[in-house]
Scaffold this motif. Structure first.
Motif, PDB file in Angstrom:
ATOM      1  N   LEU A   1       0.811  -1.241   0.004  1.00 51.90           N
ATOM      2  CA  LEU A   1       0.017   0.203  -0.066  1.00 51.90           C
ATOM      3  C   LEU A   1       0.862   1.129   0.151  1.00 51.90           C
ATOM      4  CD1 LEU A   1      -2.711  -1.112   2.568  1.00 51.90           C
ATOM      5  CD2 LEU A   1      -2.880  -1.062  -0.026  1.00 51.90           C
ATOM      6  N   ARG A   2       2.011   1.278   0.584  1.00 48.45           N
ATOM      7  CA  ARG A   2       2.889   2.363   0.766  1.00 48.45           C
ATOM      8  C   ARG A   2       3.284   2.704  -0.575  1.00 48.45           C
ATOM      9  NH1 ARG A   2       4.151   0.640   6.018  1.00 48.45           N
ATOM     10  NH2 ARG A   2       5.602  -0.719   5.364  1.00 48.45           N
ATOM     11  N   ALA A   3       3.901   1.535  -1.402  1.00 47.47           N
ATOM     12  CA  ALA A   3       4.203   1.733  -2.697  1.00 47.47           C
ATOM     13  C   ALA A   3       3.408   2.552  -3.574  1.00 47.47           C
ATOM     14  CB  ALA A   3       4.548   0.435  -3.306  1.00 47.47           C
ATOM     15  N   VAL A   4       2.055   2.288  -3.542  1.00 43.66           N
ATOM     16  CA  VAL A   4       0.988   2.979  -4.329  1.00 43.66           C
ATOM     17  C   VAL A   4       0.687   4.295  -4.025  1.00 43.66           C
ATOM     18  CG1 VAL A   4      -1.450   2.902  -5.058  1.00 43.66           C
ATOM     19  CG2 VAL A   4      -0.156   0.410  -4.753  1.00 43.66           C
ATOM     20  N   LEU A   5       0.898   4.360  -2.430  1.00 48.10           N
ATOM     21  CA  LEU A   5       0.580   5.828  -2.101  1.00 48.10           C
ATOM     22  C   LEU A   5       1.829   6.869  -2.269  1.00 48.10           C
ATOM     23  CD1 LEU A   5      -1.041   4.933   1.334  1.00 48.10           C
ATOM     24  CD2 LEU A   5      -2.249   5.790  -0.813  1.00 48.10           C
ATOM     25  N   ARG A   6       2.872   6.255  -2.465  1.00 43.89           N
ATOM     26  CA  ARG A   6       4.179   7.214  -2.993  1.00 43.89           C
ATOM     27  C   ARG A   6       4.079   7.418  -4.176  1.00 43.89           C
ATOM     28  NH1 ARG A   6       8.295   3.275   0.655  1.00 43.89           N
ATOM     29  NH2 ARG A   6       7.596   4.387   2.811  1.00 43.89           N
ATOM     30  N   ASP A   7       3.250   6.872  -5.150  1.00 41.67           N
ATOM     31  CA  ASP A   7       3.164   7.381  -6.769  1.00 41.67           C
ATOM     32  C   ASP A   7       1.821   8.190  -6.996  1.00 41.67           C
ATOM     33  OD1 ASP A   7       3.292   7.421  -9.316  1.00 41.67           O
ATOM     34  OD2 ASP A   7       3.436   5.283  -9.739  1.00 41.67           O
ATOM     35  N   PRO A   8       1.937   9.416  -7.325  1.00 44.71           N
ATOM     36  CA  PRO A   8       0.979  10.080  -7.380  1.00 44.71           C
ATOM     37  C   PRO A   8       0.048   9.642  -8.557  1.00 44.71           C
ATOM     38  CG  PRO A   8       2.663  11.760  -7.093  1.00 44.71           C
ATOM     39  CD  PRO A   8       3.231  10.266  -7.059  1.00 44.71           C
ATOM     40  N   ALA A   9       0.665   9.051  -9.700  1.00 40.38           N
ATOM     41  CA  ALA A   9      -0.165   8.679 -10.803  1.00 40.38           C
ATOM     42  C   ALA A   9      -1.191   7.262 -10.476  1.00 40.38           C
ATOM     43  CB  ALA A   9       0.493   8.230 -11.905  1.00 40.38           C
TER      44      ALA A   9
ATOM     45  N   ARG B   1      -5.631   7.015  -9.893  1.00 43.97           N
ATOM     46  CA  ARG B   1      -6.284   5.746 -10.630  1.00 43.97           C
ATOM     47  C   ARG B   1      -6.972   5.232  -9.340  1.00 43.97           C
ATOM     48  NH1 ARG B   1      -1.517   4.604 -13.553  1.00 43.97           N
ATOM     49  NH2 ARG B   1      -1.064   2.808 -12.210  1.00 43.97           N
ATOM     50  N   CYS B   2      -6.773   5.476  -8.059  1.00 39.88           N
ATOM     51  CA  CYS B   2      -7.398   5.065  -6.904  1.00 39.88           C
ATOM     52  C   CYS B   2      -8.748   5.700  -6.466  1.00 39.88           C
ATOM     53  CB  CYS B   2      -6.605   4.724  -5.784  1.00 39.88           C
ATOM     54  SG  CYS B   2      -5.448   3.422  -6.216  1.00 39.88           S
ATOM     55  N   VAL B   3      -8.950   7.018  -7.055  1.00 47.88           N
ATOM     56  CA  VAL B   3      -9.957   7.960  -6.557  1.00 47.88           C
ATOM     57  C   VAL B   3     -10.931   7.600  -7.459  1.00 47.88           C
ATOM     58  CG1 VAL B   3     -10.778  10.217  -6.515  1.00 47.88           C
ATOM     59  CG2 VAL B   3      -8.251   9.661  -6.217  1.00 47.88           C
ATOM     60  N   PRO B   4     -12.190   7.070  -7.012  1.00 49.87           N
ATOM     61  CA  PRO B   4     -13.322   6.446  -7.584  1.00 49.87           C
ATOM     62  C   PRO B   4     -13.970   7.715  -8.469  1.00 49.87           C
ATOM     63  CG  PRO B   4     -13.355   5.638  -5.428  1.00 49.87           C
ATOM     64  CD  PRO B   4     -12.257   6.766  -5.416  1.00 49.87           C
ATOM     65  N   GLY B   5     -14.306   7.447  -9.613  1.00 52.24           N
ATOM     66  CA  GLY B   5     -14.855   8.514 -10.663  1.00 52.24           C
ATOM     67  C   GLY B   5     -14.168   9.673 -10.895  1.00 52.24           C
ATOM     68  N   LEU B   6     -12.709   9.756 -10.584  1.00 49.10           N
ATOM     69  CA  LEU B   6     -12.087  11.090 -11.022  1.00 49.10           C
ATOM     70  C   LEU B   6     -11.825  11.009 -12.658  1.00 49.10           C
ATOM     71  CD1 LEU B   6     -10.339  13.303 -10.144  1.00 49.10           C
ATOM     72  CD2 LEU B   6      -8.298  11.950  -9.927  1.00 49.10           C
ATOM     73  N   GLN B   7     -11.940  11.891 -13.315  1.00 51.40           N
ATOM     74  CA  GLN B   7     -11.683  12.266 -14.762  1.00 51.40           C
ATOM     75  C   GLN B   7     -10.622  13.333 -14.625  1.00 51.40           C
ATOM     76  OE1 GLN B   7     -15.386  13.421 -16.589  1.00 51.40           O
ATOM     77  NE2 GLN B   7     -16.556  11.719 -16.043  1.00 51.40           N
ATOM     78  N   GLN B   8      -9.228  12.674 -14.943  1.00 47.79           N
ATOM     79  CA  GLN B   8      -8.279  13.319 -14.746  1.00 47.79           C
ATOM     80  C   GLN B   8      -8.069  14.425 -16.121  1.00 47.79           C
ATOM     81  OE1 GLN B   8      -5.494   9.637 -14.113  1.00 47.79           O
ATOM     82  NE2 GLN B   8      -4.385  11.689 -13.442  1.00 47.79           N
ATOM     83  N   ASP B   9      -7.613  15.530 -15.723  1.00 49.50           N
ATOM     84  CA  ASP B   9      -7.456  16.823 -16.748  1.00 49.50           C
ATOM     85  C   ASP B   9      -6.108  16.313 -17.502  1.00 49.50           C
ATOM     86  OD1 ASP B   9      -9.625  18.201 -15.928  1.00 49.50           O
ATOM     87  OD2 ASP B   9      -8.030  19.490 -14.505  1.00 49.50           O
ATOM     88  N   ALA B  10      -6.261  16.641 -19.078  1.00 52.66           N
ATOM     89  CA  ALA B  10      -5.350  16.549 -19.930  1.00 52.66           C
ATOM     90  C   ALA B  10      -4.003  17.548 -19.560  1.00 52.66           C
ATOM     91  CB  ALA B  10      -5.768  16.701 -21.483  1.00 52.66           C
ATOM     92  N   ASP B  11      -4.221  18.584 -18.813  1.00 58.57           N
ATOM     93  CA  ASP B  11      -3.242  19.343 -18.408  1.00 58.57           C
ATOM     94  C   ASP B  11      -2.504  19.001 -17.487  1.00 58.57           C
ATOM     95  OD1 ASP B  11      -1.683  21.671 -18.308  1.00 58.57           O
ATOM     96  OD2 ASP B  11      -3.054  23.125 -17.764  1.00 58.57           O
ATOM     97  N   THR B  12      -1.054  18.600 -17.456  1.00 62.88           N
ATOM     98  CA  THR B  12      -0.543  18.262 -16.514  1.00 62.88           C
ATOM     99  C   THR B  12      -0.009  19.318 -15.490  1.00 62.88           C
ATOM    100  OG1 THR B  12       1.546  18.061 -17.865  1.00 62.88           O
ATOM    101  CG2 THR B  12       0.349  16.040 -17.729  1.00 62.88           C
ATOM    102  N   ASP B  13      -0.193  20.612 -15.869  1.00 57.43           N
ATOM    103  CA  ASP B  13       0.412  21.612 -14.899  1.00 57.43           C
ATOM    104  C   ASP B  13      -0.270  21.904 -13.724  1.00 57.43           C
ATOM    105  OD1 ASP B  13       2.014  22.265 -16.700  1.00 57.43           O
ATOM    106  OD2 ASP B  13       0.637  23.727 -17.602  1.00 57.43           O
TER     107      ASP B  13
END
Length: 268
Positions: A14-22, A26-38
């Protein structure tokens, strides 16, 4: 608000996943990520359902590791269709237990707009449901094969190859040969070549020609033709019968006139 969830995954995974923001995104339910990475790897639109209402927020989330078993999440969002805002702080502690890990959540939030009018019980139920789903996604994301990432990559590949699929389907659609009309049952299955194919009878061809270009009402009210046409009743007297009797009568009248003329000459 405080909430606890058990997951059958070691704390190190679990720590390995939480240390990677990407992977956190993917673990946030229903999140539609923005194309803008800024805006950051964990940013986009999130739809939240509270009771019978649904609110969509656009915002960002940051993850900070306080210690190996303690993570802090700070985020804020703005209503997509409104001016309401939400700010929250979430503390997550990982506690190893037999056969898995216990997740202890502690959350605080301030909100205005539509979220401020929701009942506290409904808001707490919606947040608990969201945290339960996030814990399930976190469990899947910590698997060695990472099925969450694989499913996203498969969806992207399908989306990328959609144009080729559409072109192939369109080509096959327009290349399909058109079968003969229903009025030509004799040519069914033989419209590729006409050599040796049985020809329809004359009444079928005539019926096909008469049906083309006529409205449905005309076709429905048109009298049947060909072999299905009604047989007319025999006429009592026809033109042929009258001509057959006129010719002998004329010959008899001519012969009588000749005989009478000769008789008159002899008397003179």
């Amino acid at each position: 608000m405080e909430h606890q969830v058990f997951v059958p995954v070691p704390a190190d995974d679990l720590r390995a996943v939480l240390r990677d923001p990407a992977r956190v995104a993917r673990c946030v339910p229903g999140l539609q990520q923005d194309a803008d990475t800024d805006a950051g790897p964990v940013s986009g639109r999130l739809k939240v359902r509270v009771g019978g209402s649904t609110v969509t927020y656009r915002g960002a989330l940051t993850v900070t590791e306080r210690d190996p078993g303690h993570f802090a999440f700070d985020g804020e969002g703005t209503e997509v269709r409104g001016s309401g805002t939400v700010k929250f702080a979430l503390e997550l502690r990982l506690t190893p237990v037999p056969e898995g890990t216990r997740l202890d959540f502690t959350a605080t939030a301030t909100a205005d707009g539509r979220a401020a009018a929701f009942p506290p019980e409904a808001t707490a139920t919606a947040l608990q449901r969201l945290l339960d789903r996030a814990a399930g996604q976190l469990t899947l994301g910590s698997a060695p094969d990472d099925p969450v990432a694989e499913s996203e990559s498969e969806s992207e590949s399908v989306a990328g190859g959609g144009a080729d699929d559409v072109s192939e389907v369109s080509a096959s659609l327009f290349e399909t040969e058109v079968p003969p009309p229903s009025l030509d049952p004799f040519l069914a299955g033989q419209f590729d070549s006409t050599d040796g194919a049985p020809q329809p009878p004359a009444e079928a061809a005539h019926a096909r020609r008469t049906m083309i270009g006529r409205s449905a009402e005309e076709v429905d009210h048109a009298p049947p033709r060909g072999r299905y046409a009604p047989v007319p009743a025999p006429a009592s007297a026809t033109a042929g019968d009258s001509l057959r009797w006129i010719a002998p009568a004329a010959a008899l009248a001519l012969a009588s006139a000749v005989v009478i003329g000769r008789a008159l000459r002899r008397r003179r």
